[in-house]
Enzyme design. Sequence first.
Site, short mmCIF file in Angstrom:
data_model
loop_
_atom_site.label_atom_id
_atom_site.label_comp_id
_atom_site.label_asym_id
_atom_site.label_seq_id
_atom_site.Cartn_x
_atom_site.Cartn_y
_atom_site.Cartn_z
N GLN A 132 0.84 -1.21 0.00
CA GLN A 132 0.00 0.00 0.00
C GLN A 132 0.87 1.26 0.00
OE1 GLN A 132 -1.83 0.76 3.79
NE2 GLN A 132 -3.59 1.78 2.89
N GLU A 249 -9.39 -1.22 5.51
CA GLU A 249 -8.13 -1.41 6.25
C GLU A 249 -8.40 -1.33 7.75
OE1 GLU A 249 -5.06 1.49 5.47
OE2 GLU A 249 -3.59 0.37 6.62
C1 LIG Z 1 3.46 -0.75 11.45
C2 LIG Z 1 3.05 0.29 10.45
C3 LIG Z 1 2.74 -0.10 9.16
C4 LIG Z 1 2.37 0.86 8.22
N1 LIG Z 1 2.13 0.44 6.94
C5 LIG Z 1 1.82 1.35 6.00
C6 LIG Z 1 1.66 0.94 4.63
O1 LIG Z 1 1.75 -0.25 4.28
N2 LIG Z 1 1.41 1.88 3.72
C7 LIG Z 1 1.28 3.21 4.04
O2 LIG Z 1 1.03 4.00 3.15
N3 LIG Z 1 1.46 3.64 5.32
C8 LIG Z 1 1.73 2.74 6.30
N4 LIG Z 1 1.92 3.15 7.60
C9 LIG Z 1 1.90 4.58 7.90
C10 LIG Z 1 0.72 5.06 8.73
O3 LIG Z 1 -0.45 5.11 7.97
C11 LIG Z 1 1.11 6.45 9.28
O4 LIG Z 1 2.20 6.27 10.15
C12 LIG Z 1 -0.02 7.11 10.02
O5 LIG Z 1 -1.06 7.47 9.13
C13 LIG Z 1 0.45 8.37 10.78
O6 LIG Z 1 1.14 9.24 9.96
P1 LIG Z 1 2.59 9.79 10.37
O7 LIG Z 1 3.43 8.62 10.78
O8 LIG Z 1 3.08 10.65 9.27
O9 LIG Z 1 2.33 10.65 11.69
P2 LIG Z 1 1.86 12.16 11.74
O10 LIG Z 1 0.70 12.35 10.82
O11 LIG Z 1 3.05 13.05 11.56
O12 LIG Z 1 1.34 12.27 13.23
C14 LIG Z 1 2.22 12.48 14.34
C15 LIG Z 1 1.38 12.62 15.60
O13 LIG Z 1 0.51 13.76 15.48
C16 LIG Z 1 -0.84 13.38 15.71
N5 LIG Z 1 -1.73 14.14 14.82
C17 LIG Z 1 -1.51 14.44 13.51
N6 LIG Z 1 -2.56 15.12 13.01
C18 LIG Z 1 -3.46 15.25 14.02
C19 LIG Z 1 -4.77 15.84 14.13
N7 LIG Z 1 -5.34 16.43 13.08
N8 LIG Z 1 -5.40 15.75 15.33
C20 LIG Z 1 -4.83 15.15 16.41
N9 LIG Z 1 -3.59 14.58 16.37
C21 LIG Z 1 -2.93 14.62 15.19
C22 LIG Z 1 -0.89 11.90 15.35
O14 LIG Z 1 -1.97 11.27 16.01
C23 LIG Z 1 0.47 11.44 15.85
O15 LIG Z 1 0.41 11.17 17.22
C24 LIG Z 1 2.28 2.22 8.58
C25 LIG Z 1 2.59 2.62 9.88
C26 LIG Z 1 2.97 1.68 10.81
C27 LIG Z 1 3.30 2.13 12.20
#
Ligand SMILES: Cc1cc2nc3c(=O)[nH]c(=O)nc-3n(C[C@H](O)[C@H](O)[C@H](O)COP(=O)(O)OP(=O)(O)OC[C@H]3O[C@@H](n4cnc5c(N)ncnc54)[C@H](O)[C@@H]3O)c2cc1C
Length: 385
Positions: A132, A249
């Site tokens: 994905q 998902e």
């Molecule tokens: C084990 C694992 C597998 C994954 N696999 C995939 C995959 O196969 N494909 C893929 O595309 N992605 C994948 N991901 C990514 C996952 O979808 C993202 O990590 C997730 O959406 C969070 O985005 P970020 O890491 O950029 O954190 P950020 O968006 O930078 O968030 C950082 C922190 O800020 C908080 N935050 C951000 N915006 C807000 C808001 N509006 N209100 C309140 N709090 C907020 C979040 O809750 C978090 O605590 C995976 C992640 C993990 C951990």
Amino acid sequence: MTADLEDFRAETRAWLEANCPAEMREPMRSEKDACWGGRHFVFQSPAQKQWLQVMAARGWTVPDWPKEYGGGGLTAAETKILKEEMAAIGARPPLTSFGISMLGPALLKFGTDEQKKHYLGQIAHGEIRWCQGYSEPGAGSDLAGLQTRAEDAGDHYVVNGQKVWTSYADEADWIFCLVRTSTESKHGGISFILFDMESPGVSTRPILLISGNSPFCETFFDDVKVPKDQVVGEVNKGWDVAKYLLGHEREMISGMGLGGERQALGAAVGPIDDPLLRAEIAAFDVDALAFAAMSERFIDQLKAGESHPGFPSVMKYAGTELNKRRHELIMAAGGSDALEWESDRSGGGKRPRDWLRTKANSIEGGTSEIQLGIVAKHILRLPGA
Ligand SMILES: Cc1cc2nc3c(=O)[nH]c(=O)nc-3n(C[C@H](O)[C@H](O)[C@H](O)COP(=O)(O)OP(=O)(O)OC[C@H]3O[C@@H](n4cnc5c(N)ncnc54)[C@H](O)[C@@H]3O)c2cc1C
């Protein structure tokens, strides 16, 4: 329960008894026991391969998909019976696949007839393993901020950009990917596109997790050519496909709340002297039963197309928080033994590695904060949400 369904249950039980190899009824020891399929998959044993083949031949890797696309054509009630009968003998899933849990439902809803015919059968038979491509270094929670570009080059697109946290990108055959096809509108300029990970210009770099595993990657696209008929849904309207897929998902991830165990946690951890810990475990088991009942109702409603669009977020939040709590309690019950990391008797540190892995549950598929935001806005209709 109608007589037809009783007959179906009896036939299903007999068929599973005759066809599910004994080894495939043993609990999975780790993620490595899952069958992911795909071009390069190495089966753990002949039994694992046989189980996939017999289930796929019957359409039961995707029992509720239409038969013409490799499914079993079962009704929702029959699908539930199959699941119950598999659970009763502890049968492992024959195939674990993002194709089944994520891409398939999106293709069934948004794909052209050719796309459905081409991709769904391959998914059902475990021939192609999918990953994905949603998140980017600057676009996680704010997914629609994604920057990976697909430029129109006549009969194909040229894709450039970077994805991150792409689970199993280094093992996947194909990717379903969100790309920007227009900069005129944030949500309106996104398209949903499929391509082969062996296409020239695709490269991956694994990222190590705290649990010691390395299941996901940074994924880079440099001038990757993608034929135009590999766009799913309308160009610039990929956000609709993306959101629909995210619902599925989140349904899949919420299943972590069920824990995959046949035993209650109290029975699994054995006698505990500490009365406070014992009470916490008992309270957990009650909540786990309530979650299982809620999950059953949710899946029934989802399959009938009657689930509230915000409800996958409720289940994702509840299921992942429950799973994190389960593993905290397993660690607490295990005392200092639970910290063993490498030894044989600890199964190579299964307990602490599983516990650390659960930390990611409330991030993957959209963080807990984001799910709570969706619940506040779309279900509770809270002011200012
Ligand atoms: C084990 C694992 C597998 C994954 N696999 C995939 C995959 O196969 N494909 C893929 O595309 N992605 C994948 N991901 C990514 C996952 O979808 C993202 O990590 C997730 O959406 C969070 O985005 P970020 O890491 O950029 O954190 P950020 O968006 O930078 O968030 C950082 C922190 O800020 C908080 N935050 C951000 N915006 C807000 C808001 N509006 N209100 C309140 N709090 C907020 C979040 O809750 C978090 O605590 C995976 C992640 C993990 C951990």
